[in-house]
Each structure stands twice: as C-alpha cells, then as structure tokens.
Design an enzyme around this catalytic site. Structure first.
Site, PDB file in Angstrom:
ATOM      1  N   HIS A   1       0.843  -1.203   0.000  1.00 56.37           N
ATOM      2  CA  HIS A   1       0.000   0.000   0.000  1.00 56.37           C
ATOM      3  C   HIS A   1       0.877   1.252   0.000  1.00 56.37           C
ATOM      4  O   HIS A   1       2.061   1.196   0.313  1.00 56.37           O
ATOM      5  CB  HIS A   1      -0.919   0.035   1.224  1.00 56.37           C
ATOM      6  CG  HIS A   1      -2.135  -0.835   1.078  1.00 56.37           C
ATOM      7  ND1 HIS A   1      -2.114  -2.166   1.410  1.00 56.37           N
ATOM      8  CD2 HIS A   1      -3.382  -0.573   0.633  1.00 56.37           C
ATOM      9  CE1 HIS A   1      -3.314  -2.689   1.173  1.00 56.37           C
ATOM     10  NE2 HIS A   1      -4.100  -1.745   0.700  1.00 56.37           N
TER      11      HIS A   1
ATOM     12  N   LYS B   1      -0.574   4.817   4.591  1.00 58.11           N
ATOM     13  CA  LYS B   1      -1.424   3.851   5.317  1.00 58.11           C
ATOM     14  C   LYS B   1      -0.878   3.632   6.728  1.00 58.11           C
ATOM     15  O   LYS B   1       0.309   3.427   6.916  1.00 58.11           O
ATOM     16  CB  LYS B   1      -1.486   2.523   4.549  1.00 58.11           C
ATOM     17  CG  LYS B   1      -2.464   1.541   5.188  1.00 58.11           C
ATOM     18  CD  LYS B   1      -2.905   0.468   4.230  1.00 58.11           C
ATOM     19  CE  LYS B   1      -3.836  -0.527   4.891  1.00 58.11           C
ATOM     20  NZ  LYS B   1      -5.100   0.069   5.328  1.00 58.11           N
TER      21      LYS B   1
HETATM   22  P1  NAD Z   1      -7.765   9.677   5.368  1.00 57.68           P
HETATM   23  O1  NAD Z   1      -6.885   9.913   6.555  1.00 57.68           O
HETATM   24  O2  NAD Z   1      -7.414  10.326   4.056  1.00 57.68           O
HETATM   25  O3  NAD Z   1      -9.276  10.122   5.713  1.00 57.68           O
HETATM   26  C1  NAD Z   1      -9.896   9.912   6.953  1.00 57.68           C
HETATM   27  C2  NAD Z   1     -10.764  11.134   7.206  1.00 57.68           C
HETATM   28  O4  NAD Z   1     -11.580  10.901   8.368  1.00 57.68           O
HETATM   29  C3  NAD Z   1      -9.924  12.408   7.515  1.00 57.68           C
HETATM   30  O5  NAD Z   1     -10.343  13.453   6.659  1.00 57.68           O
HETATM   31  C4  NAD Z   1     -10.265  12.712   8.986  1.00 57.68           C
HETATM   32  O6  NAD Z   1     -10.270  14.092   9.282  1.00 57.68           O
HETATM   33  C5  NAD Z   1     -11.661  12.118   9.081  1.00 57.68           C
HETATM   34  N1  NAD Z   1     -12.097  11.882  10.459  1.00 57.68           N
HETATM   35  C6  NAD Z   1     -11.381  11.372  11.500  1.00 57.68           C
HETATM   36  N2  NAD Z   1     -12.135  11.365  12.614  1.00 57.68           N
HETATM   37  C7  NAD Z   1     -13.340  11.874  12.274  1.00 57.68           C
HETATM   38  C8  NAD Z   1     -14.547  12.121  12.994  1.00 57.68           C
HETATM   39  N3  NAD Z   1     -14.641  11.871  14.308  1.00 57.68           N
HETATM   40  N4  NAD Z   1     -15.604  12.623  12.319  1.00 57.68           N
HETATM   41  C9  NAD Z   1     -15.541  12.904  10.998  1.00 57.68           C
HETATM   42  N5  NAD Z   1     -14.388  12.708  10.265  1.00 57.68           N
HETATM   43  C10 NAD Z   1     -13.333  12.187  10.900  1.00 57.68           C
HETATM   44  O7  NAD Z   1      -7.856   8.105   5.217  1.00 57.68           O
HETATM   45  P2  NAD Z   1      -8.405   7.245   3.964  1.00 57.68           P
HETATM   46  O8  NAD Z   1      -7.269   6.832   3.102  1.00 57.68           O
HETATM   47  O9  NAD Z   1      -9.578   7.947   3.353  1.00 57.68           O
HETATM   48  O10 NAD Z   1      -8.886   5.923   4.740  1.00 57.68           O
HETATM   49  C11 NAD Z   1      -9.838   5.982   5.790  1.00 57.68           C
HETATM   50  C12 NAD Z   1     -10.055   4.573   6.330  1.00 57.68           C
HETATM   51  O11 NAD Z   1     -10.660   3.757   5.312  1.00 57.68           O
HETATM   52  C13 NAD Z   1      -8.773   3.840   6.744  1.00 57.68           C
HETATM   53  O12 NAD Z   1      -9.052   3.049   7.893  1.00 57.68           O
HETATM   54  C14 NAD Z   1      -8.477   2.951   5.549  1.00 57.68           C
HETATM   55  O13 NAD Z   1      -7.695   1.817   5.860  1.00 57.68           O
HETATM   56  C15 NAD Z   1      -9.867   2.580   5.135  1.00 57.68           C
HETATM   57  N6  NAD Z   1     -10.039   2.112   3.752  1.00 57.68           N
HETATM   58  C16 NAD Z   1     -10.898   1.087   3.563  1.00 57.68           C
HETATM   59  C17 NAD Z   1     -11.182   0.655   2.287  1.00 57.68           C
HETATM   60  C18 NAD Z   1     -12.234  -0.433   2.103  1.00 57.68           C
HETATM   61  O14 NAD Z   1     -12.562  -0.779   0.955  1.00 57.68           O
HETATM   62  N7  NAD Z   1     -12.802  -0.946   3.208  1.00 57.68           N
HETATM   63  C19 NAD Z   1     -10.563   1.247   1.181  1.00 57.68           C
HETATM   64  C20 NAD Z   1      -9.685   2.298   1.399  1.00 57.68           C
HETATM   65  C21 NAD Z   1      -9.422   2.745   2.706  1.00 57.68           C
END
Ligand code: NAD
Length: 268
Positions: free
Chosen positions: A156, A160
């Site tokens: 990744h 991450k």
């Molecule tokens: P990122 O850090 O770019 O985005 C996360 C966002 O959540 C940030 O903007 C942050 O400010 C916000 N956030 C945190 N706490 C919050 C709250 N209490 N209320 C509202 N917003 C809040 O991360 P990302 O790359 O977008 O990934 C997010 C998550 O999704 C990670 O855990 C990642 O591993 C996961 N993910 C899962 C999949 C899937 O298919 N299941 C795919 C990609 C990423």
C-alpha cells in the site's frame, strides 16, 4: 428511489472519492457530509471539495446534526470515530456502511455487538474484485487442503497507518476458516533472524509500504513443484468507493443485523 447518504470523513482520500461515486450513481444521493471538528473543511461545499463543483451539501462537524436527513451513513474514518458514529446510527435507526480498518480485537467486538440494534455492513475492502477473490480463496483452500503452504503479500501507499491491511487479514480469515484453523493462532506477521523452519499450519503475512500504491494483494498456495497465486491489484480508490455506494444503497431499509460485501453482491 435513491438512498439518501451521509459521508463521514468527507475530506479524506476515500471521503472525496465517495462523494464523486455518489454523484455518478443512480441509486444514491448525497444529503450530508461530516468531518472532524478540527478540520478546516467544516462549512465548505462537499461537491466543490471533491472537485465536482458546488452540490449544496455543506460539511458539518457532528453526525447527529444531519442524521434525520439520511438513510445510510458511509464511514471511512478511524476506529474511534467509527465506533462513536455507530452508536449514533443505532440511536437514529440508520444503516451504517463501515470502510474503516485497523480496529483492535476489542473494538471490532464492540462494533459487531451493535448488530442487535443496527443494520451494519463491514468490509475490509469494498471492491467487487476483492470480494470475488475472497470467494475464490475459500474454494481454493477447501480443495487444496493442508498440503499447501499459504502466504499473503500486500502493498500500500506510504500514508497507510495500519498493517497488515484489513484486506490481507480478511483473505487470511477466508483461508483459515476454510481450512478449519484459527487465524489468531496461526498468523505470522513478518519474520526475522533465526526463525526455524516454517511451521506447516502457519499463514504468513508480508507487508510493503511506499509511493502511491492503491492496494496490491496476493495469496500464494505453495507445494513441492507448484504454486498458485490469487492476486488483486487496485489502481484507483474509485473501485472501493463504487462498491461502498452500492452497499449503502442496498443497506438502506435493511433490518438490524450484520452484513458484508458478499451479502451485497449475493455471493453468500
Ligand atoms: P484519510 O486519513 O485520508 O481520511 C480519513 C478522514 O476521516 C480524515 O479526513 C479525517 O479528518 C476524518 N475523520 C477522522 N475522525 C473523524 C470524525 N470523528 N468525524 C468525521 N471525520 C473524521 O484516510 P483514507 O485513506 O480515506 O482511509 C480511511 C479509512 O478507510 C482507513 O481506515 C483505511 O484503511 C480505510 N479504507 C478502507 C477501504 C475499504 O474498501 N474498506 C478502502 C480504502 C481505505
């Protein structure tokens, strides 16, 4: 009728993709967007944030302010935030699609326990391709049995924060369940030094982090004289976002219970 969707973590990498994927869907409409209270994006237009032009949905700092106007919440944030959002969704009887990964065992149990009061969909990976791979892995493990050594590789991007990826763990679980093993007991997360010969039951994980890799996974079944690899490579986060939006539309109006992407795709 289109499902009314809230996106939490709207300014994140996945949040922006989700806003774009919803704008392209005829099954879903964005009615709310939420960010962490400390985010500089509070008060911004969600469509503009995703590079689409204004859509009139203003980003707010608290999910409870907008829950009345949604059917399903899509949450790709962080474990503590997702747990707090799940409590709110249960209170307001709204469906929740969880994309967040990196839960501790206790947090995962807490979340799963909410299925009594909440229509909850959790998938470590919402891409259709990965969910087809999970099905293939179950079948391959059932046919190949204990004669094949199983190892899982994942790569990744450099941002991450959890390892191994939730998808790699889900792949490990699919194989372990099919072989009648408990992943918690047989998983080996990296090897170093005098490890001794490989223990037959183990399922090994290798993690690579760097650059802008969206998500590579490969599960190897290895025996004397041959090797099978079941691999998936994501080249855009849009693959996850489209799947999560499909799940959110399917989840709107579902009864309380625990669902995953294989339910959404009819693979279970
Ligand atoms: P990122 O850090 O770019 O985005 C996360 C966002 O959540 C940030 O903007 C942050 O400010 C916000 N956030 C945190 N706490 C919050 C709250 N209490 N209320 C509202 N917003 C809040 O991360 P990302 O790359 O977008 O990934 C997010 C998550 O999704 C990670 O855990 C990642 O591993 C996961 N993910 C899962 C999949 C899937 O298919 N299941 C795919 C990609 C990423």
């Amino acid at each position: 009728m289109s499902a009314r969707i809230a996106v939490t973590g709207a300014a994140g990498r996945m949040g922006r993709m989700l806003i774009e994927a919803i704008s392209q869907s005829d099954q879903a409409v964005l009615t709310a967007a939420v960010e962490h209270p400390s985010s500089s994006m509070i008060g911004s237009d969600a469509g503009e944030l995703a590079g689409l032009g204004k859509n009139g949905v203003i980003i707010v700092d608290d999910l409870s302010k907008v829950l009345e106007q949604v059917d399903t919440v899509i949450d790709f944030t962080a474990p503590e935030a997702t747990l707090a959002n799940a409590v709110l969704c249960a209170q307001y009887s709204k469906a929740l699609v969880v994309g967040t990964t990196g839960f501790e065992t206790q947090q995962k149990a807490e979340l799963q326990a909410m299925q009594e009061k909440l229509a909850l969909c959790i998938a470590a990976n919402y891409s259709t391709g990965v969910n087809v791979c999970l099905k293939l892995l179950e079948q391959a493990a059932a046919i190949l049995g204990d004669e094949y050594d199983v190892e899982i590789y994942e790569a990744h991007h450099r941002h991450k924060v959890d390892a191994p990826s939730g998808t790699a763990l889900a792949m490990g679980e699919a194989v372990a369940d099919s072989l009648g093993r408990d992943l918690e007991k047989v998983a080996v997360y990296g090897r170093e030094g005098q490890t001794g010969a490989r223990d037959k039951e183990t399922i090994g994980f290798a993690t690579v982090r760097g650059g802008d890799v969206v998500g590579d996974h490969s599960v190897m079944f290895m025996a004397d004289g041959e090797r099978i690899e079941i691999s998936h490579k994501a080249s855009s986060r849009m693959a996850f976002a489209r799947g999560a939006v499909r799940a959110a539309a399917w989840m709107a109006g579902q009864q309380a219970g625990f669902y995953d992407m294989r339910d959404v795709l009819g693979l279970n």
